[in-house]
Design an enzyme around this catalytic site. Sequence first.
Site, PDB file in Angstrom:
ATOM      1  N   ARG A 167     -74.796  77.022  -8.487  1.00  0.00           N
ATOM      2  CA  ARG A 167     -73.783  78.091  -8.588  1.00  0.00           C
ATOM      3  C   ARG A 167     -73.743  78.599 -10.018  1.00  0.00           C
ATOM      4  O   ARG A 167     -73.641  79.787 -10.265  1.00  0.00           O
ATOM      5  CB  ARG A 167     -72.429  77.579  -8.135  1.00  0.00           C
ATOM      6  CG  ARG A 167     -72.202  77.564  -6.639  1.00  0.00           C
ATOM      7  CD  ARG A 167     -73.220  76.760  -5.850  1.00  0.00           C
ATOM      8  NE  ARG A 167     -72.954  76.722  -4.443  1.00  0.00           N
ATOM      9  CZ  ARG A 167     -72.200  75.781  -3.832  1.00  0.00           C
ATOM     10  NH1 ARG A 167     -71.685  74.783  -4.513  1.00  0.00           N
ATOM     11  NH2 ARG A 167     -72.004  75.840  -2.530  1.00  0.00           N
ATOM     12  N   ASP A 196     -79.192  75.374  -3.718  1.00  0.00           N
ATOM     13  CA  ASP A 196     -78.075  75.819  -2.892  1.00  0.00           C
ATOM     14  C   ASP A 196     -78.279  77.304  -2.597  1.00  0.00           C
ATOM     15  O   ASP A 196     -79.282  77.893  -3.022  1.00  0.00           O
ATOM     16  CB  ASP A 196     -76.717  75.556  -3.586  1.00  0.00           C
ATOM     17  CG  ASP A 196     -75.615  75.222  -2.571  1.00  0.00           C
ATOM     18  OD1 ASP A 196     -75.430  76.018  -1.636  1.00  0.00           O
ATOM     19  OD2 ASP A 196     -74.964  74.178  -2.723  1.00  0.00           O
ATOM     20  N   HIS A 267     -77.057  75.552   3.323  1.00  0.00           N
ATOM     21  CA  HIS A 267     -77.056  75.873   1.886  1.00  0.00           C
ATOM     22  C   HIS A 267     -78.467  76.168   1.393  1.00  0.00           C
ATOM     23  O   HIS A 267     -78.892  75.661   0.346  1.00  0.00           O
ATOM     24  CB  HIS A 267     -76.425  74.719   1.092  1.00  0.00           C
ATOM     25  CG  HIS A 267     -74.927  74.650   1.223  1.00  0.00           C
ATOM     26  ND1 HIS A 267     -74.088  75.609   0.715  1.00  0.00           N
ATOM     27  CD2 HIS A 267     -74.126  73.718   1.818  1.00  0.00           C
ATOM     28  CE1 HIS A 267     -72.819  75.270   0.989  1.00  0.00           C
ATOM     29  NE2 HIS A 267     -72.827  74.149   1.656  1.00  0.00           N
ATOM     30  N   ASP A 330     -74.716  68.968   4.494  1.00  0.00           N
ATOM     31  CA  ASP A 330     -73.341  69.425   4.707  1.00  0.00           C
ATOM     32  C   ASP A 330     -73.294  70.876   5.158  1.00  0.00           C
ATOM     33  O   ASP A 330     -74.255  71.627   4.969  1.00  0.00           O
ATOM     34  CB  ASP A 330     -72.536  69.299   3.397  1.00  0.00           C
ATOM     35  CG  ASP A 330     -73.105  70.167   2.285  1.00  0.00           C
ATOM     36  OD1 ASP A 330     -74.337  70.066   2.056  1.00  0.00           O
ATOM     37  OD2 ASP A 330     -72.358  70.942   1.666  1.00  0.00           O
ATOM     38  N   GLU A 331     -72.167  71.232   5.732  1.00  0.00           N
ATOM     39  CA  GLU A 331     -71.807  72.627   6.010  1.00  0.00           C
ATOM     40  C   GLU A 331     -72.981  73.448   6.531  1.00  0.00           C
ATOM     41  O   GLU A 331     -73.362  74.442   5.930  1.00  0.00           O
ATOM     42  CB  GLU A 331     -71.228  73.268   4.733  1.00  0.00           C
ATOM     43  CG  GLU A 331     -69.973  72.578   4.243  1.00  0.00           C
ATOM     44  CD  GLU A 331     -69.410  73.173   2.961  1.00  0.00           C
ATOM     45  OE1 GLU A 331     -68.185  73.196   2.835  1.00  0.00           O
ATOM     46  OE2 GLU A 331     -70.193  73.612   2.087  1.00  0.00           O
ATOM     47  N   TRP A 397     -67.215  62.968   1.820  1.00  0.00           N
ATOM     48  CA  TRP A 397     -66.515  63.960   0.984  1.00  0.00           C
ATOM     49  C   TRP A 397     -65.343  64.610   1.697  1.00  0.00           C
ATOM     50  O   TRP A 397     -64.363  64.995   1.088  1.00  0.00           O
ATOM     51  CB  TRP A 397     -67.499  65.027   0.473  1.00  0.00           C
ATOM     52  CG  TRP A 397     -67.994  66.019   1.490  1.00  0.00           C
ATOM     53  CD1 TRP A 397     -69.015  65.854   2.367  1.00  0.00           C
ATOM     54  CD2 TRP A 397     -67.503  67.350   1.715  1.00  0.00           C
ATOM     55  NE1 TRP A 397     -69.194  66.970   3.122  1.00  0.00           N
ATOM     56  CE2 TRP A 397     -68.285  67.914   2.739  1.00  0.00           C
ATOM     57  CE3 TRP A 397     -66.480  68.109   1.138  1.00  0.00           C
ATOM     58  CZ2 TRP A 397     -68.077  69.210   3.218  1.00  0.00           C
ATOM     59  CZ3 TRP A 397     -66.269  69.410   1.617  1.00  0.00           C
ATOM     60  CH2 TRP A 397     -67.067  69.940   2.636  1.00  0.00           C
ATOM     61  N   TRP A 472     -68.596  70.821  -8.562  1.00  0.00           N
ATOM     62  CA  TRP A 472     -69.116  72.052  -7.976  1.00  0.00           C
ATOM     63  C   TRP A 472     -68.803  73.178  -8.936  1.00  0.00           C
ATOM     64  O   TRP A 472     -67.678  73.289  -9.429  1.00  0.00           O
ATOM     65  CB  TRP A 472     -68.481  72.290  -6.608  1.00  0.00           C
ATOM     66  CG  TRP A 472     -68.777  71.171  -5.662  1.00  0.00           C
ATOM     67  CD1 TRP A 472     -67.929  70.168  -5.271  1.00  0.00           C
ATOM     68  CD2 TRP A 472     -70.015  70.912  -5.004  1.00  0.00           C
ATOM     69  NE1 TRP A 472     -68.569  69.316  -4.409  1.00  0.00           N
ATOM     70  CE2 TRP A 472     -69.843  69.742  -4.219  1.00  0.00           C
ATOM     71  CE3 TRP A 472     -71.254  71.558  -4.987  1.00  0.00           C
ATOM     72  CZ2 TRP A 472     -70.871  69.210  -3.439  1.00  0.00           C
ATOM     73  CZ3 TRP A 472     -72.270  71.027  -4.200  1.00  0.00           C
ATOM     74  CH2 TRP A 472     -72.076  69.872  -3.440  1.00  0.00           C
ATOM     75  N   GLU A 474     -68.883  76.657  -8.773  1.00  0.00           N
ATOM     76  CA  GLU A 474     -68.605  78.060  -8.437  1.00  0.00           C
ATOM     77  C   GLU A 474     -67.776  78.735  -9.539  1.00  0.00           C
ATOM     78  O   GLU A 474     -68.059  79.857  -9.943  1.00  0.00           O
ATOM     79  CB  GLU A 474     -67.820  78.156  -7.125  1.00  0.00           C
ATOM     80  CG  GLU A 474     -68.619  77.829  -5.875  1.00  0.00           C
ATOM     81  CD  GLU A 474     -68.447  76.379  -5.435  1.00  0.00           C
ATOM     82  OE1 GLU A 474     -68.179  75.526  -6.300  1.00  0.00           O
ATOM     83  OE2 GLU A 474     -68.606  76.112  -4.232  1.00  0.00           O
TER      84      GLU A 474
HETATM   85  C1  TNX Z   1     -67.898  71.918  -0.333  1.00  0.00           C
HETATM   86  S1  TNX Z   1     -68.793  69.088  -0.905  1.00  0.00           S
HETATM   87  C2  TNX Z   1     -69.263  71.841  -0.579  1.00  0.00           C
HETATM   88  C3  TNX Z   1     -69.854  72.569  -1.707  1.00  0.00           C
HETATM   89  C4  TNX Z   1     -68.813  73.391  -2.432  1.00  0.00           C
HETATM   90  C5  TNX Z   1     -67.550  72.576  -2.569  1.00  0.00           C
HETATM   91  C6  TNX Z   1     -66.478  73.219  -3.390  1.00  0.00           C
HETATM   92  C7  TNX Z   1     -69.958  69.646  -0.088  1.00  0.00           C
HETATM   93  C8  TNX Z   1     -70.861  68.671   0.470  1.00  0.00           C
HETATM   94  N1  TNX Z   1     -70.080  70.967   0.091  1.00  0.00           N
HETATM   95  O1  TNX Z   1     -70.911  73.367  -1.250  1.00  0.00           O
HETATM   96  O2  TNX Z   1     -69.319  73.746  -3.665  1.00  0.00           O
HETATM   97  O3  TNX Z   1     -67.024  72.331  -1.290  1.00  0.00           O
HETATM   98  O4  TNX Z   1     -65.439  72.305  -3.688  1.00  0.00           O
END
Ligand code: TNX
Length: 762
Positions: A167, A196, A267, A330-331, A397, A472, A474
Amino acid sequence: MKKTLLCLASAAALWGCSGSQQTSAPKGKVSIIPMPASISEKADSFLLDKQTVIVATNESDKKTAALFNAWLKELTGYELAIKDQGDKNAIVLHTGKDTTNAEGYTLNSDHNTVTINGNSNSGTFYGVQTLIQLLPVEKANAMYIPGVSITDAPRFAYRGLHLDVSRHFFSVEFVKKYIDLLAMHKMNTFHWHLTDDQGWRIEIKKYPRLQEISSKRKETMAGRYADNKYDGKPYGGYYTQEQVKEVVQYAADHFVTVIPEIEMPGHALAALAAFPNLGCTGGPYETGTHWGVYDDVYCAGNDSVFLFLQDVLDEVLPLFPSKYIHIGGDECPKVRWQKCPKCQARMKKEGLKDEHALQSYFVQRMEKYLNSKGRQIIGWDEILEGGLAPNATVMSWRGIEGGITAAQQKHDVIMTPGEFCYFDHYQSKSPNEPLAIGGFLPVNKVYSYEPVPTELNADQAKYIKGAQANLWSEYIGNNDYMEYMVYPRACALSEVLWSPKDKRNYDNFVERLKVHVKRLELKKVNYAKHVFEVKGAVTENGKGGVHVTLSSQLEGGKIFFTTDSTAPTPQSTPYTQPISITHAGTIRAQVFSDGKPFGNEFSQTFIFHKGMGKKITLAAAADKSHSPASNFAMVDGIEGLASYDDDGQWFGFKGINMEAVVELDSIQDIHGVGINTVNLKSDWIYPPKQVVFSVSDDGKTYKEVYKQTAFTQQGINKVRGKLQQVRGRFVKVQMQNFGKIPAGAEGAGNGAWLFADEFIID
Ligand code: TNX
């Protein structure tokens, strides 16, 4: 309501500032962070001077000795000779071969020698870190090292800090300093988040487009996410493989393992921008410019994706000797996979029941590859969904549940729960804080963290290998801001991870931190100062009123305050004793060190009324999630703000009525009554159906004096009733909850929230 000035109690004894203490560690005072497992102090001390030698007999210890010299040189201007032997006026490093407790050491100092016995080279290194912290923090020619006997070893094997360089990019120089500081706090793992959506930051020679395209973005989000504004400036950066080697070697010299993270399957937008064939839709894609989660991820049905990632890892692995490789996980939204014929075909062929199972397939396939190369994977807790890869370590997390589940399944766990470990969150609620992603994580909360969840039995608890804070980036766009976010919170975390649980004590930690920040200053670390800035506590004053107690933990700090809304300066009123609130106004206070302001100022606005600080009883308690520390907050002269959620003022009642009684000192004239409430239906907060005030002489028989049934204002509604010829001692307010949230509205079917703060009696 009168809006005149605050009338202030007069000055008496100096309060709140410990002005007489020294700022450095004087001879004999020991201030080590993290606190050693066992330490006893002796009467004598060792005098280090130019003639002192360091005895080190192997290469590793000689490097460690050189690191000690570098620190010493900052303080004294000289370095010590490093020799193979010597027993007088010597610092002697011995290293053993204890692999079960490799990081442990003992340190003994007396007037003759300082002896450090490391269980292994890392143990010796940690012994030397302790020795550095036994040195004074002020420049001098000769330095007293207090006589001590220390036996020390870490509580947890994994003690980490993470850094997101995607970021925002951080230079090699900065990364080295980051590692140096990490090691100084006896942490041993640097988790380098290298890829990312918003940038790919590691050179991969086989794929130059990763450097040309994926390491760059055309612009970056500016300001708050909700503003959706961009800076219009191209941004980029990546580490060459040579630079990566340099960092990894530097880390190794500091006994820090670097774990690289190559994110997959989510990501991944930056990589897709260079290789659109690796996404489900085929693109075109652009390196991410805004924060958050993108729907475009690696296509799980396309074998080229796996070949690409294997090629990438083939170049990554030789750079990083670590046993663990972080594969993200993640995500990862599943929307593209749901519509992608290749992904759907893969699911059919492999008999995968849903897209979570497909994610699990993805991770397991990559795990197999990495296991075949002798490495283990770490993934964020989403890798639990759809089935955990057989040998994976889980980073928990999203709270601690993922960690609990993984440990119960006999998988290793690193705890990084957002509530305690997200150092991208705010450390203070002051409006002067630089913009951050959100959240609130002050130093004392980090310090209070206990990595082993109580849900685990002793056997399962062994799988909790340690914890890590995540940075993180950002909203953290430069070195100074990054350091501000990391320190001193990382000092607190280091103690959570290193020191025995029963040795932890926050007040004692703060005492040591007062000295420790001088070390951070020597290292030119832009640490955050909240722990030492002026704090204000608003309490009942013992005389049926309200007062503000100001304090600061800053050594030698002096507090000055104003009541006329001007900024406090060293010429303002010095704070000497709690300030009684006798009229409406704002108190602003600041702690000064050598005439310079230190940290954020304290500012608190008060209204004034006769119910303040009086005895108050609530018929039913507020809901735990929206309940101030005590009922006093209802009559403290502070009105709940529009940031109704976390200002510690609002009382929230879910589905139930609110009733409160304030008891005045005597039967007296009452000219007005009031209470504030909130109308924010989108957040399930409904105005009451009605508010009724009544008054009584004896607390038994009440007479209604004011009633209101409409609360049309969006947000805060101030209910105010002017009264004439009303006398009484007890004043009651009854607020009738709206009831069930109607169909069609946000939260339909739930009991509505009723919010109340500051029960006003004039
Ligand atoms: C979640 S923690 C994310 C990151 C973001 C963060 C911001 C995680 C495994 N993924 O991609 O930067 O929240 O707090």
